[in-house]
Scaffold this active site. Structure first.
Site, PDB file in Angstrom:
ATOM      1  N   HIS A 169       0.904  -1.174  -0.014  1.00 32.02           N
ATOM      2  CA  HIS A 169      -0.026   0.007   0.225  1.00 32.02           C
ATOM      3  C   HIS A 169       0.943   1.208   0.040  1.00 32.02           C
ATOM      4  CE1 HIS A 169      -3.071   2.942   1.388  1.00 32.02           C
ATOM      5  NE2 HIS A 169      -3.893   1.846   1.625  1.00 32.02           N
ATOM      6  N   GLU A 272      -0.882   1.176  -5.294  1.00 28.06           N
ATOM      7  CA  GLU A 272      -0.627   0.266  -4.595  1.00 28.06           C
ATOM      8  C   GLU A 272      -0.849  -1.174  -5.652  1.00 28.06           C
ATOM      9  OE1 GLU A 272      -3.804  -0.075  -1.367  1.00 28.06           O
ATOM     10  OE2 GLU A 272      -4.011   2.295  -1.555  1.00 28.06           O
TER      11      GLU A 272
HETATM   12  C1  BG6 Z   1      -6.947   2.159   0.234  1.00 29.17           C
HETATM   13  C2  BG6 Z   1      -8.384   1.794   0.471  1.00 29.17           C
HETATM   14  O1  BG6 Z   1      -6.169   1.062  -0.092  1.00 29.17           O
HETATM   15  O2  BG6 Z   1      -6.585   2.179   1.781  1.00 29.17           O
HETATM   16  C3  BG6 Z   1      -9.083   2.877   0.928  1.00 29.17           C
HETATM   17  O3  BG6 Z   1      -8.741   1.495  -0.992  1.00 29.17           O
HETATM   18  C4  BG6 Z   1      -8.721   3.036   2.365  1.00 29.17           C
HETATM   19  O4  BG6 Z   1     -10.533   2.561   1.011  1.00 29.17           O
HETATM   20  C5  BG6 Z   1      -6.985   3.429   2.274  1.00 29.17           C
HETATM   21  O5  BG6 Z   1      -9.458   4.285   2.902  1.00 29.17           O
HETATM   22  C6  BG6 Z   1      -6.348   3.699   3.527  1.00 29.17           C
HETATM   23  O6  BG6 Z   1      -6.889   2.391   4.505  1.00 29.17           O
HETATM   24  P1  BG6 Z   1      -6.340   2.701   5.939  1.00 29.17           P
HETATM   25  O7  BG6 Z   1      -6.755   1.512   6.600  1.00 29.17           O
HETATM   26  O8  BG6 Z   1      -4.827   2.496   6.137  1.00 29.17           O
HETATM   27  O9  BG6 Z   1      -6.720   3.944   6.640  1.00 29.17           O
END
Ligand code: BG6
Length: 300
Positions: A169, A272
């Site tokens: 991510h 990602e």
């Molecule tokens: C992304 C998702 O990968 O991650 C989003 O598609 C999400 O929907 C974002 O808001 C952040 O997620 P987190 O759990 O790290 O706040």
């Protein structure tokens, strides 16, 4: 392992040193002639990567919290063994548990080209097995150099086939979200998660002017973040990943999250490398699945 033991076994002069940066949070501080990078043992989370002579390539929020069990805003969170909400139990953590549990160092070595290799393994516990009752060791291999190479490797040692969702991510540092575009996803289908979920097709390159939360499916091509402000292009090349998620929370969502800072969302974009939705991976018993991503930077 204590910090002293960790350094005795795995520190490498002119390459890797381990430090405690907050209560219960240890990092591998990597520095070689090509780049610097910090990786927290919790989550095997690459928090920073900066090739020499470059601005940081990975974005880390100045308000990121470093605390046991908490995810870090920025860097390269590992989403595993599912992406997004858990398919059957809404109480389980979004994006899986890998990013908030301890990983151990399995190996460090200096490579002949003076890059640095580190291998981490997720530490299985009663808490992880309660969420994912399968024997499926997962490792992260990181090579820090002018290029950052990351391999997430899952081995299915259980008797049943496993259906896996995953993502690196990665948060990229950009001059300003209005000054960048993402190439490589032209003509791809995506699930648009902003508002009523919808399926659309990408027309041209991606420019961001409001909240974006999209899962592009069936896409294995390289992505390029062209940043006119920093006059550089970040290339994301991957193997073993068929989805690409593009995310920027924009004002309202970023404010709600509380760890972006004012206008922090303008300096980042997540691209990602993933396997999600219809690209979930089935790993048969005895099989190994690898998702490998390489990040590099060029002047434009
Ligand atoms: C992304 C998702 O990968 O991650 C989003 O598609 C999400 O929907 C974002 O808001 C952040 O997620 P987190 O759990 O790290 O706040």
């Amino acid at each position: 392992m204590t910090l002293t033991e960790l350094n005795q076994r795995f520190a490498l002069s002119n390459h890797v040193q381990f430090k405690e940066i907050a209560d219960g949070i240890t990092i591998a501080e990597v520095s070689n002639k090509h780049a610097n990078s910090n990786i927290t043992l919790q989550g095997a989370h690459i928090a920073t990567w900066q090739p020499r002579g470059q601005e940081p390539v990975i974005w880390l929020s100045p308000y990121a919290k470093f605390a046991p069990g908490k995810s870090i805003r920025g860097g390269v969170p590992i989403c595993w063994p599912w992406f997004g909400p858990n398919a059957t139990d809404a109480k389980l953590p979004g994006h899986g548990y890998a990013r908030t549990v301890p990983w151990e160092v399995l190996e460090t070595k200096a490579l002949p080209d003076d890059t640095t290799f580190l291998r981490f393994g997720l530490v299985e516990s009663d808490a992880t097995l309660a969420q994912w009752p399968h024997t499926s060791p997962v490792q992260l291999d990181v090579t820090v150099g002018k290029t950052l190479r990351v391999a997430l490797v899952t081995v299915n040692m259980s008797k049943d086939a496993l259906v896996l969702g995953e993502a690196l991510h990665t948060y990229f540092a950009i001059s300003d979200v209005a000054k960048m575009k993402i190439r490589g996803l032209e003509g791809c289908e995506y699930l648009d998660k902003v508002g009523e979920p919808a399926r659309r097709t990408q027309q041209g390159s991606i420019e961001i002017e409001s909240e974006v939360d999209r899962v592009y499916i069936n896409t294995e091509a390289d992505c390029i973040i062209e940043d006119a402000g920093l006059k550089r292009a970040i290339r994301i090349a991957k193997a073993g990943s068929r989805s690409t998620v593009v995310w920027n929370p924009w004002t309202e969502k970023a404010n709600k999250m509380g760890d972006f800072g004012e206008n922090g969302f303008r300096g980042m974009v997540c691209v990602e490398s993933a396997n999600a939705f219809e690209n979930l991976v089935t790993v048969k018993p005895g099989e190994t699945h690898r998702m490998v991503v390489e990040y590099s930077v060029n002047a434009i």
